[in-house]
Scaffold this motif. Structure first.
Motif: not given
Length: 356
Positions: A255-262, A323-333
């Motif tokens: 599940t953690r890998l799924f979050c980083r992949i997606s 969507p204007s607050r997208s940059d507040e999130h630390d998106t996994p990669e």
């Protein structure tokens, strides 16, 4: 050597073994199952450490150190799903209700016949979208009677193999697809949902096969389905929600890998575990029913709802399109090695016999 010291040493050895086995990158069900009860293992190790205090040296220090090691190793995985951790999905601000979506997920447990209790919960919370899992023709008949008037847009897959799915929505659906991604008896729903504001999002509803002796000896097919959807989301980075019973815990390797992949976010991180299974056994409970979002959303509400006779609790979330607050999130990669592992997993699952 006393009986108590031998007994505590045996318990310690089992706790340490389960903790270390979970680190192995293998897909056998009994290895991956060690990822599920991390909180239970940590609590058992803490109790064992306390019981070791009266022992004489060197047993006291050896058992105390071993059990505290188990607590530390398990805590690394558990802490992100507590209030001690920063939230991953930011809280929604008031207003703009027309850009919000309330989603209710319920694994009904096919033999469970307490449909009236679930329908009462649905009516009480009045979600925009209802997703049921393990729902067969009997459940479809009851849900249709209760929901079709106010939730007229639907996708219905009644099956008697524990993998039926039903989606009811008061919001318009579009470009809807029912797909059998990895195994030909495991469906999934993929659809666009149009909010009252006119904004569109993509919803993926999943229920992959669980790793268990009577289901699948390996997690390969479950892992491949999640990673395949994750790759699709990465290729098409639109506002997206993934929901369903993933038969995996939030802190697992897959599940953690799924979050980083997606690049998807988990609204529970920093808020709690919201364990939905098993409804009947409070001491053996973990989060199997999931809602993941892309960075375009904030969270207004997240709640585990009362039971209704199933082995799962329903879960409810209100997500607001911001969507204007997208940059507040630390998106996994994911890195290159992780993407290569995902591709290999999907290829292997497609190449091998679809054994159960």
């Amino acid at each position: 050597m006393t009986f108590s010291s031998v007994a505590l040493a045996a318990v310690t050895a089992m706790l340490l073994a389960a903790t270390l086995i979970a680190k192995l990158p293998l897909r056998w069900w009994w290895i991956r199952a060690c990822e599920f009860p991390r909180l239970q293992l940590a609590c058992a190790a803490l109790v064992t450490a306390l019981l070791s205090l009266p022992l004489d040296p060197p047993w006291r220090w050896a058992l105390l150190a071993s059990n505290l090691l188990v607590v530390v190793l398990q805590a690394r995985f558990i802490l992100p799903w507590t209030r001690l951790w920063p939230v991953q999905v930011q809280a929604a601000e008031p207003g703009q209700q027309e850009r919000c979506l309330t989603l209710l997920i319920a694994n009904v447990l096919t033999p469970n016949r307490q449909a009236s209790r679930l329908i009462e919960i649905i009516r009480q919370h009045d979600p925009d979208v209802v997703l049921t899992l393990e729902s067969d023709s009997w459940w479809q008949e009851r849900l249709d009677q209760a929901l079709e008037e106010h939730w007229p847009n639907s996708v219905k897959i009644p099956l008697d193999n524990l993998y039926g799915m039903h989606l009811y929505s008061r919001l318009p659906l579009g470009n809807t697809r029912v797909e059998w991604l990895i195994q030909d008896d495991i469906p999934s729903i993929h659809t666009e949902v149009t909010l009252t504001s006119g904004d569109r999002l993509t919803l993926h509803a999943l229920h992959p096969r669980p790793p268990a002796p009577n289901e699948s000896e390996e997690t390969l097919w479950r892992d491949a389905e999640l990673l395949l959807v994750g790759k699709e989301i990465h290729r098409h980075p639109t506002p997206t929600i993934v929901a369903g019973d993933l038969n995996d815990v939030a802190w697992s390797r897959t599940t953690r890998l799924f979050c980083r992949i997606s690049g998807m976010l988990d609204p529970r991180r920093g808020r709690g575990r919201y364990s939905t299974f098993h409804a009947r056994y409070p001491l053996l409970r973990w989060p199997l029913d999931h809602i993941f979002t892309s960075e375009h959303f904030t969270l207004k509400r997240l709640e585990r709802l009362p039971g209704f006779g199933s082995d799962h609790f329903p879960i409810l979330a209100t997500l607001c399109f911001r969507p204007s607050r997208s940059d507040e999130h630390d998106t996994p990669e994911a890195d290159g090695d992780e993407r290569a592992w995902a591709r290999q997993t999907i290829r292997e699952a497609r190449a091998r016999d679809q054994q159960t």
